[in-house]
Write an enzyme that holds these catalytic residues in place. Structure first.
Site, mmCIF file in Angstrom:
data_model
loop_
_atom_site.group_PDB
_atom_site.id
_atom_site.type_symbol
_atom_site.label_atom_id
_atom_site.label_comp_id
_atom_site.label_asym_id
_atom_site.label_seq_id
_atom_site.Cartn_x
_atom_site.Cartn_y
_atom_site.Cartn_z
ATOM 1 N N GLU A 175 -13.579 47.420 -0.906
ATOM 2 C CA GLU A 175 -13.678 46.549 -2.084
ATOM 3 C C GLU A 175 -13.924 47.326 -3.381
ATOM 4 O OE1 GLU A 175 -16.736 43.517 -1.911
ATOM 5 O OE2 GLU A 175 -16.252 42.790 -3.906
ATOM 6 N N LYS A 217 -10.074 44.397 -0.462
ATOM 7 C CA LYS A 217 -10.639 43.278 -1.226
ATOM 8 C C LYS A 217 -10.654 43.680 -2.708
ATOM 9 C CE LYS A 217 -14.859 40.489 -1.606
ATOM 10 N NZ LYS A 217 -15.859 39.744 -0.847
HETATM 11 P P1 13P Z 1 -17.431 36.840 -5.665
HETATM 12 O O1 13P Z 1 -16.256 36.125 -5.053
HETATM 13 O O2 13P Z 1 -18.519 35.937 -6.140
HETATM 14 O O3 13P Z 1 -16.993 37.864 -6.675
HETATM 15 O O4 13P Z 1 -18.126 37.637 -4.489
HETATM 16 C C1 13P Z 1 -17.344 38.332 -3.608
HETATM 17 C C2 13P Z 1 -18.060 39.522 -3.172
HETATM 18 O O5 13P Z 1 -18.230 39.741 -2.003
HETATM 19 C C3 13P Z 1 -18.545 40.459 -4.191
HETATM 20 O O6 13P Z 1 -18.898 41.662 -3.598
#
Ligand code: 13P
Length: 340
Positions: A175, A217
């Protein structure tokens, strides 16, 4: 096919996405403040209990990301949360990063920590029932930001994290979040996202990460929150997909976006537009891994009170359903009105 690859495929199964419920104690405290609720171990447990026991949650949710405290907690009926998810046909996941710290010599920028003893922690999480992991890197756009230092440090950490997870039995969610905070244009966001993703996939390669056992992600390519010119839905979809096509190898199993502070419906509409416009034309499924955009209406309705649980659960199930449709390009805004 390897177990880790099977898990990755199940995470992005058609019409399903991930519920990010891995807010750290600090973050959940902020969320609870919005409903005037004190954050205690019990209030955090009760909130997660409400989310995870939502009937039928597994219809649109493939996996849930836990925080360290949550994976060790139990539902009101005494079952450990990973067990509660298993009953729902949902895969348990775990946030394994230790949050962000200031990046030395780079004012305003962050680096994600948590590589020390990560292999051991992964092994423990596997014993607790986790099937996949998440690590979030944060890239800030601003004056002279991001720096090469920030991109390189965060990409390196993501590469090391993903390799350690795979070597210890967890499928990694990679991510890299380019924050939407600031007044930058969508063009600038596109440029920074391209730079970030290129650096991340180079780091994954250097660290011998098996892409066929991984999920990306990313954030969407979107105008800065305070930018005067806000790009429309189709532009967001076009620019996001263009950059993903340039930077993300086809071997990656799937892409599950974060919501990053977009409104609930905006996050759904953007995901839907990408899937509608590029149906059958992309090498990976595009779905959601939302935190705020899935939980927000539910949290507001719950307010910390047991009597609000049925309504809060209905609202969570509704957002999961809408996003499940968006993951197939089959969402229509009329479906929101009907439910309201
Ligand atoms: P949000 O969808 O609120 O951005 O959170 C996703 C997430 O896992 C952030 O690390």
């Amino acid at each position: 096919m390897s177990e880790l690859a099977k898990v990755a495929q199940a995470m992005v199964a058609r019409g399903k996405g991930i519920l990010a419920a891995d807010e750290s104690s600090g973050t959940i405290e902020k969320r609870f403040k919005s409903i005037n609720l004190q954050s205690t171990e019990e209030s955090r447990r009760a909130y997660r209990d409400m989310l995870f026991t939502t009937r039928g949650l597994g219809e649109h949710i493939s996996g849930v990301i836990f925080y360290d405290e949550t994976i060790r907690q139990k539902a009101s009926d005494g079952a450990p949360f990973p067990e509660v998810l298993k009953r729902q046909g949902i895969l348990p996941g775990i946030k394994v990063d230790a949050g962000t710290s200031d990046l030395a010599f780079c004012p305003g920028e962050k680096v994600t920590e948590g590589l020390d003893k990560l292999a051991k922690r992964c092994q423990e999480y596997v014993k607790l029932g986790a099937k996949f992991a998440k690590w979030r890197a944060v890239i800030t756009i601003g004056r002279d930001m991001p720096s090469t230092t920030c991109i390189a440090s965060n990409a390196h950490a993501l590469g090391r994290y993903a390799a350690i997870c795979q070597a210890n039995g967890l499928t990694p969610i990679v991510e890299p979040e380019v924050l939407m905070d600031g007044d930058h244009t969508i063009e600038r966001c596109e440029e920074v996202t391209e730079w970030t993703l290129n650096a991340v996939y180079e780091a994954l390669y250097i660290n011998r990460v098996v892409l066929e056992e991984s999920v990306l992600k990313p954030s969407m390519v979107i105008s800065g929150k305070d930018c005067a010119a806000q790009a429309g839905v189709e532009e967001v979809a076009e620019r996001t997909v263009r950059i993903l096509k340039r930077c993300v190898p086809a071997a990656v199993v799937g892409i599950a976006f974060l919501s990053g502070g977009q409104s609930d419906e905006q996050a759904t509409v953007h995901l839907n537009a990408m899937n509608r416009m590029y149906k059958g034309k992309l090498p990976w499924p595009l779905t959601f891994s939302y935190g705020r955009a899935l939980q927000h209406p539910s949290l507001s309705a719950w307010k910390g009170s047991a009597q609000n649980v049925p309504q809060a659960q209905a609202l969570l199930q509704h957002r999961a359903h809408m996003n499940g449709l968006a993951a197939m390009g089959e969402y229509r805004v009329e479906l929101e009105r009907k439910a309201a």
